[in-house]
Write an enzyme that holds these catalytic residues in place. Structure first.
Site, PDB file in Angstrom:
ATOM      1  N   ASP A 486       0.818  -1.218   0.000  1.00 47.77           N
ATOM      2  CA  ASP A 486       0.000   0.000   0.000  1.00 47.77           C
ATOM      3  C   ASP A 486       0.849   1.263   0.000  1.00 47.77           C
ATOM      4  O   ASP A 486       0.366   2.350  -0.293  1.00 47.77           O
ATOM      5  CB  ASP A 486      -0.849   0.060   1.280  1.00 47.77           C
ATOM      6  CG  ASP A 486      -1.982  -0.928   1.259  1.00 47.77           C
ATOM      7  OD1 ASP A 486      -2.368  -1.366   0.165  1.00 47.77           O
ATOM      8  OD2 ASP A 486      -2.487  -1.265   2.349  1.00 47.77           O
TER       9      ASP A 486
HETATM   10  C1  BGC Z   1      -2.620  -4.069   4.584  1.00 48.88           C
HETATM   11  C2  BGC Z   1      -2.398  -4.855   3.340  1.00 48.88           C
HETATM   12  C3  BGC Z   1      -1.163  -4.357   2.658  1.00 48.88           C
HETATM   13  C4  BGC Z   1       0.011  -4.380   3.573  1.00 48.88           C
HETATM   14  C5  BGC Z   1       1.270  -3.846   2.944  1.00 48.88           C
HETATM   15  C6  BGC Z   1      -1.399  -4.061   5.421  1.00 48.88           C
HETATM   16  O1  BGC Z   1      -1.587  -3.211   6.471  1.00 48.88           O
HETATM   17  O2  BGC Z   1      -3.680  -4.630   5.273  1.00 48.88           O
HETATM   18  O3  BGC Z   1      -3.517  -4.748   2.511  1.00 48.88           O
HETATM   19  O4  BGC Z   1      -0.954  -5.150   1.541  1.00 48.88           O
HETATM   20  O5  BGC Z   1      -0.279  -3.624   4.712  1.00 48.88           O
HETATM   21  O6  BGC Z   1       1.242  -2.509   2.717  1.00 48.88           O
END
Ligand code: BGC
Length: 820
Positions: A486
């Site tokens: 993200d």
């Molecule tokens: C989120 C995921 C994401 C991951 C890496 C997590 O907090 O729930 O959807 O892929 O972080 O950024």
């Protein structure tokens, strides 16, 4: 740092036993299986909600509090001048004995002081909208004890977000009713709410309080509430401000005598026409019915036995005996338990997720269900339909939806281009577990719009197409707002601290930002999609249609593989991405963050360039550049400065979160890559580093968070305190650890036609036996590794050797012997 121990595993009871309340961080558990849920810490902190931690918060919780974890369900025992709580907090009176046992869907907290024991069993009975708190008071002294008992809960004004901010309104809306030993919370019931909550005890009370300020006293705290300290309830009736519920009970105990009290925190919804029985008087019939079901110790014990039975049956589905307790307890108990919890909550409610920020993630929930599907397939089925219903006709989707309404929203951004692929990942796992192809014929809407329904299969197709229709200059997938990471926001460009990286600008015009993680994900899920199409064409006779689709997708996969080999390889590892301007990310040419884990995981799982030696080299590079004592870091070297072309990732200090933290979620990708490559020793050594039971043994103090579950992130080698854990419980790590160990290390893989046996083990592995219930069959599978890391020589089913390594499915009991 000295490793102090705060507890230990009790495998026989499937419990973690905490023996010191001063854990380095609240160590919590979850109560409830469907609908009514509670979070409970080892000192009874936490809160309850119905379905949705944001919209139906029943009790209040304070974040950022000092001390932390303040507020919860508290019992105050006043014995002469001494006041104490069985869970130590909030009075923090030193106890003669303290113990908290977190089990499967229940927590038992026991405290002893001056010859009195108070033991509270907390659980949510199956199919019940209430938390039971069964308190047992025992006089272990030689003298008669006269005690004053106060219970305590604080109501949340339903919407957990506005409860924390809209005080100009909130302080005037609170309403309660008191009837016998039940306190009803009915704020906003007079207008649009058809629900209320109640707190009941199954005995006569000698007083109560419902107004917080009256109970606590204006300048006091939970650790010295006026009413308790003086041993005198005020019988207060809340009007606005902060309504609470506290019962007051006078208890006399003879030496050796024990008394049970059943407290119930319940939730009720009434039909519009049945809301009131008289002006302003709520209809309590449904509350009475819940109370009636649980108003004696016997009834509560029965409900508890049913809950235990339920877990016995769930955990019987996959059970291993390896002789290694640390492995067995994670596989048989805690990993599966955590999978259920992440399935229930996605990333919404934990002590790191406030319950107001995030709902059910599209990619998150698809991954979670892979760890859960073997437990209760019908719930996984329903979840798949819910998720797919939030998709758009072009295959894109909302990044999350609200559990109460099941409607998608953009609260945490949208346009993450990996999202669609995960639907295939989840759906295929469901079909392989159940053999239920009919799910593909379900009619599922787009964006929940009536009239837009197409089959679920069509949703899978548009998901794949979404990747194909969004390729960049190197014919690799465009990343969109971000992919799984993200925080890799390549189209964002933010210099404004007042904007969120997730919801601000996502420049799609002119972008060249491509993702190698999505490329690998596309190949892995694409292969699954092709296999599914082939299976469907066998099944349905419509072979023309499905085999054409399989061919079309195979061509797209081949093209993707070619693109990765051509423009996605850096010499020793796979690139991570191309940025907006088309420059390499995760390359030896870069100044920092030369290598990232995600693309190594996905491209090795996809076996891209295996023949050319890329897979082996990439896996070696993970060992060389990413691995450290506590696991593999996400990128290396860590970013030491903010790179505005990359977004949030470089906003974190070195070693934390997406900037070179050990993101446990993606370690299993590499581990599975190792397993597919047949490197069992390496796979195991990576796995054991992040396996909670191994960490528990070595690092309880340093690790800080619960030692019985995985956390999302452990501080990496560049951090101030490498090895320190954060964001426990709600993480895709649970499902990925499960997939890794159950299917790839221990090697029992559901396939459309049966169970494939393909372990990948360290050379030191001994013989082990797995009980696996699969559809209507039950297999007892014994594996003889014979020092081999990979490769099944022979499978014997019920005394008959079979061709290959897939046990053809047939109902009934079977014994299987596997020689490697
Ligand atoms: C989120 C995921 C994401 C991951 C890496 C997590 O907090 O729930 O959807 O892929 O972080 O950024």
């Amino acid at each position: 740092m000295e490793n102090k121990r705060y507890g230990h595993f009790d495998d026989q009871h499937r419990e973690y036993v905490i023996t010191d309340p001063r854990t380095p961080w609240p160590w919590i558990n979850y109560l409830g299986n469907e609908d009514f849920f509670s979070l409970i810490s080892n000192t009874a902190g936490g809160y309850s909600f119905y379905k949705d931690a944001k919209f139906r918060r029943i009790t209040r919780y304070r974040y950022n509090n000092v001390p932390m974890d303040n507020g919860g369900r508290y019992f105050y025992v006043k014995d002469g001048d001494t006041v104490w709580n069985p869970g130590w907090k909030p009075m923090k009176t030193p106890l003669d004995f303290y113990e908290c046992r977190h089990g499967m869907g229940y927590t038992r907290i026991t405290g002893r002081k001056n010859g009195v024991e108070a033991s509270v069993l907390f659980f949510v009975p199956l199919k019940t909208w209430a938390e039971v708190q069964k308190l047992t008071l025992t006089n272990q002294s030689e003298e008669v004890k006269t005690l004053k008992l106060f219970s305590f809960e604080e109501w949340c004004l339903w919407n957990a977000a506005t409860d924390m901010e809209n005080f100009q309104r909130n302080f005037s809306t609170g309403e309660v009713e008191i009837e016998g030993s039940t306190i009803y919370h009915k704020t906003e019931y007079r207008e649009r709410r058809n629900h209320y909550a109640f707190y009941h005890v199954n005995t006569e009370i000698q007083g109560f309080d419902t107004d917080r300020e009256t109970f606590v006293g204006l300048y006091n705290e939970f650790s010295n509430p006026d009413a308790v300290m003086e041993g005198r309830p005020r019988n207060s009736h809340a009007h606005g401000w902060s309504p609470i519920a506290s019962h007051y009970i006078e208890v006399t105990l003879q030496p050796g005598e024990s008394k049970d009290y059943v407290f119930l925190l319940g939730y009720v919804e009434n039909p519009q026409e049945e809301k009131f029985v008289a002006p302003q008087v709520i209809n309590k019939q449904r509350a009475h019915a819940i109370i009636e079901k649980l108003d004696t110790t016997e009834k509560v014990d029965m409900a508890f036995a049913q809950l235990q039975d339920y877990w016995d049956r769930l955990l019987d589905i996959y059970n291993v005996r390896t002789g290694n307790d640390k492995l067995d307890r994670m596989v048989n108990i805690w990993n599966q338990y955590q999978c259920m919890v992440t399935f229930n909550f996605s990333r919404s409610a934990s002590f790191f997720e406030s319950g107001v920020g995030r709902g059910m993630g599209f990619r998150d929930s698809n991954q979670d269900l892979v760890g859960f599907v073997h437990q209760i397939p019908p719930r996984a089925r329903e979840r798949i339909i819910d998720i797919a219903s939030t998709q758009f006709p072009d295959g894109g989707c909302y990044h999350q939806y609200q559990p109460l309404t099941k409607r998608g929203n953009n609260d945490i951004g949208g346009g993450f281009n990996d999202d669609p692929c995960w639907l295939i990942f989840g759906t295929v796992a469901y079909i392989k577990e159940t053999g239920d192809f009919s799910i593909l014929d379900e009619m599922v809407p787009f964006d929940n719009q009536p009239g837009s329904e197409v089959t679920l299969f069509e949703h899978l197709k548009v998901s794949m197409n979404h990747v194909i229709n969004n390729l960049g200059p190197h014919l690799l997938p465009l990343i969109g707002r971000a992919d799984w990471n993200d925080c890799l926001n390549l189209n964002c460009f933010s210099w404004d601290p007042n904007e969120s990286f997730q919801t601000t600008e996502n420049k799609s015009e002119g972008t060249k930002a491509e993702s190698l993680m999505i490329a690998g994900l596309f190949v892995v899920t694409g292969k699954e999609y092709v296999a599914l199409c082939q299976k469907l064409s066998e099944n349905s006779g419509k072979s023309g249609l499905y085999s054409k689709e399989a061919e079309r997708m195979q061509a797209a996969i081949d093209a993707m593989i070619a693109a990765v080999k051509k423009d996605g390889w850096d010499g020793e590892w796979y690139l991570r991405a191309y940025d907006y301007f088309g420059r390499k990310i995760g390359s030896n040419e870069c100044e920092e963050a030369k290598i990232f884990i995600e693309s190594q995981g996905w491209c090795t799982m996809a076996e891209i360039g295996a023949e050319e030696g890329m897979v082996g080299k990439a896996l070696d590079s993970c060992k060389k550049y990413l691995e450290c004592e506590h696991g593999m870091v996400l990128n290396n070297p860590a970013f030491t400065k903010y790179v505005y072309e990359y977004g949030e990732i470089s906003s974190y200090p070195e070693g934390y979160k997406e900037n070179a933290g050990i993101f446990c979620h993606n370690n299993p990708w590499v581990i599975i890559g190792e397993c597919i490559a047949g490197r069992g020793n390496d796979a195991w050594s990576h796995y054991a580093k992040i396996l909670p039971s191994y960490v528990e043994e070595k690092y309880q103090t340093l690790h800080k968070v619960e030692p019985y579950v995985n956390c999302q992130m452990v501080a990496g080698k560049d951090a101030a305190k490498p090895g320190e854990g954060k964001n426990s419980w709600l993480t895709g790590t649970a499902a990925w650890m499960w997939l890794t160990v159950s299917q790839y290390i221990l090697g029992i893989k559901p396939q459309y036609d049966g169970l494939q046996i393909d372990p990948c083990l360290p050379e030191t592995a001994k013989d082990y036996t797995i009980q696996r219930r699969f559809r209507d069959a039950e297999y007892t599978i014994t594996i003889h590794p014979n020092g081999s890391q990979k490769g099944v020589k022979q499978v014997v089913v019920d005394g008959q050797p079979i061709e290959g390594n897939t046990i053809p499915y047939s109902a009934g009991k079977h014994t299987v012997e596997v020689t490697m």
